[in-house]
Design an enzyme around this catalytic site. Structure first.
Site, PDB file in Angstrom:
ATOM      1  N   ASP A  79     101.250 -17.605   1.971  1.00 28.49           N
ATOM      2  CA  ASP A  79     100.702 -16.799   2.942  1.00 28.49           C
ATOM      3  C   ASP A  79     100.134 -15.866   2.540  1.00 28.49           C
ATOM      4  O   ASP A  79     100.205 -15.116   1.546  1.00 28.49           O
ATOM      5  CB  ASP A  79     101.802 -16.173   3.919  1.00 28.49           C
ATOM      6  CG  ASP A  79     102.894 -17.190   4.379  1.00 28.49           C
ATOM      7  OD1 ASP A  79     102.533 -18.253   4.618  1.00 28.49           O
ATOM      8  OD2 ASP A  79     103.924 -16.717   4.687  1.00 28.49           O
TER       9      ASP A  79
HETATM   10  N1  URA Z   1     107.566 -19.308   2.848  1.00 21.08           N
HETATM   11  C1  URA Z   1     106.761 -18.408   3.554  1.00 21.08           C
HETATM   12  O1  URA Z   1     107.278 -17.901   4.748  1.00 21.08           O
HETATM   13  N2  URA Z   1     105.618 -18.030   3.092  1.00 21.08           N
HETATM   14  C2  URA Z   1     105.153 -18.437   1.891  1.00 21.08           C
HETATM   15  O2  URA Z   1     104.052 -18.316   1.583  1.00 21.08           O
HETATM   16  C3  URA Z   1     105.935 -19.636   1.327  1.00 21.08           C
HETATM   17  C4  URA Z   1     107.111 -19.840   1.701  1.00 21.08           C
END
Ligand code: URA
Length: 234
Positions: free
Chosen positions: A102
């Site tokens: 993310d």
């Molecule tokens: N889980 C999440 O919430 N975000 C990520 O980037 C990877 C795993």
């Protein structure tokens, strides 16, 4: 080509370490135990280590990045945000990120132009583990930990079992290591949300046993041949 040189070129390990593998009887050439100093015809012979076939490194490129937060994992962003591609040094080929982190998540991100490897690492069927360091506000109880470990329901589908360990805690925050085998959208953040906890910091620290080592935030380096070999055999 000498067996130790061939194995090193395949990314198995250093030549000296490859000699040890041969001496330990772990290497076969066309199904027969290889001897120290044996010659390999790299076009015809089938060589295996511990029964796993090895192949010469191709022209593919493999990089590891310590992604900072504030970058998206796409090649271009329609909202004009910074992308991880902008952190790649000049001269890197047409590689792309393997899976996603993310915008607000940092940590281990791979890049390659090897579609087979990218597919293997990201396909849920292969159940390759990804480990995250998560920080939440306040403390977490055994009941919530058990729910996270056993799987919670997200969008009508249960998450798989995960390994969740509390690393550090006081009254104001808790740090945990979370190991999952899936790659669903915002998985770790939503797992915690499902048990009433908000993740305030998230960093991927491992894919399988591959770690960032001392790679600094925002930096990129080529994967070593032994790391590529490891990922190919995950
Ligand atoms: N889980 C999440 O919430 N975000 C990520 O980037 C990877 C795993």
């Amino acid at each position: 080509m000498r067996i130790n040189k061939y194995l090193a070129a395949c990314g198995v390990a250093s030549r000296r370490a490859c000699d040890k593998l041969v001496a330990d009887g772990k290497v076969t050439i066309n199904g027969k135990c290889a001897e120290l100093g044996a010659e390999v015809n790299e076009r015809k012979d089938k060589v295996a280590v511990d029964g796993v076939p090895v192949v010469m490194q191709t022209e593919h490129e493999y990089y590891i990045m310590n992604k900072p937060k504030g970058y998206v994992c796409t090649v271009r962003d329609d909202r004009d945000r910074k992308t991880v591609m902008q952190l790649l040094p000049e001269g890197v080929g047409r590689v792309y990120p393997v899976g996603r982190l993310d915008y607000d998540t940092e940590g281990l991100l791979l890049f390659t132009d090897d579609g087979d490897l990218a597919f293997r690492i990201t396909h849920p069927r292969n159940e390759i583990t990804k480990t995250y360091l998560a920080k939440i506000e306040g403390t977490i109880g055994e009941k919530e930990l058990a729910r996270l470990r056993g799987g919670v329901e997200l969008d009508g589908k249960r998450t798989g079992k995960s390994i969740v360990k509390v690393i550090e805690t006081d009254k104001t925050y808790t740090r945990l290591h979370v190991t999952v085998k899936e790659g669903r959208y915002h998985l770790v953040r939503r797992m915690f949300e499902a048990v009433g906890k908000e993740v305030t910091f998230l960093k991927r620290i491992k894919i399988g046993e591959l770690t960032l080592g001392s790679l600094e935030r925002g930096k990129v380096r080529r994967l070593r041949a032994d790391e590529v070999f490891y990922l190919k055999n995950l």
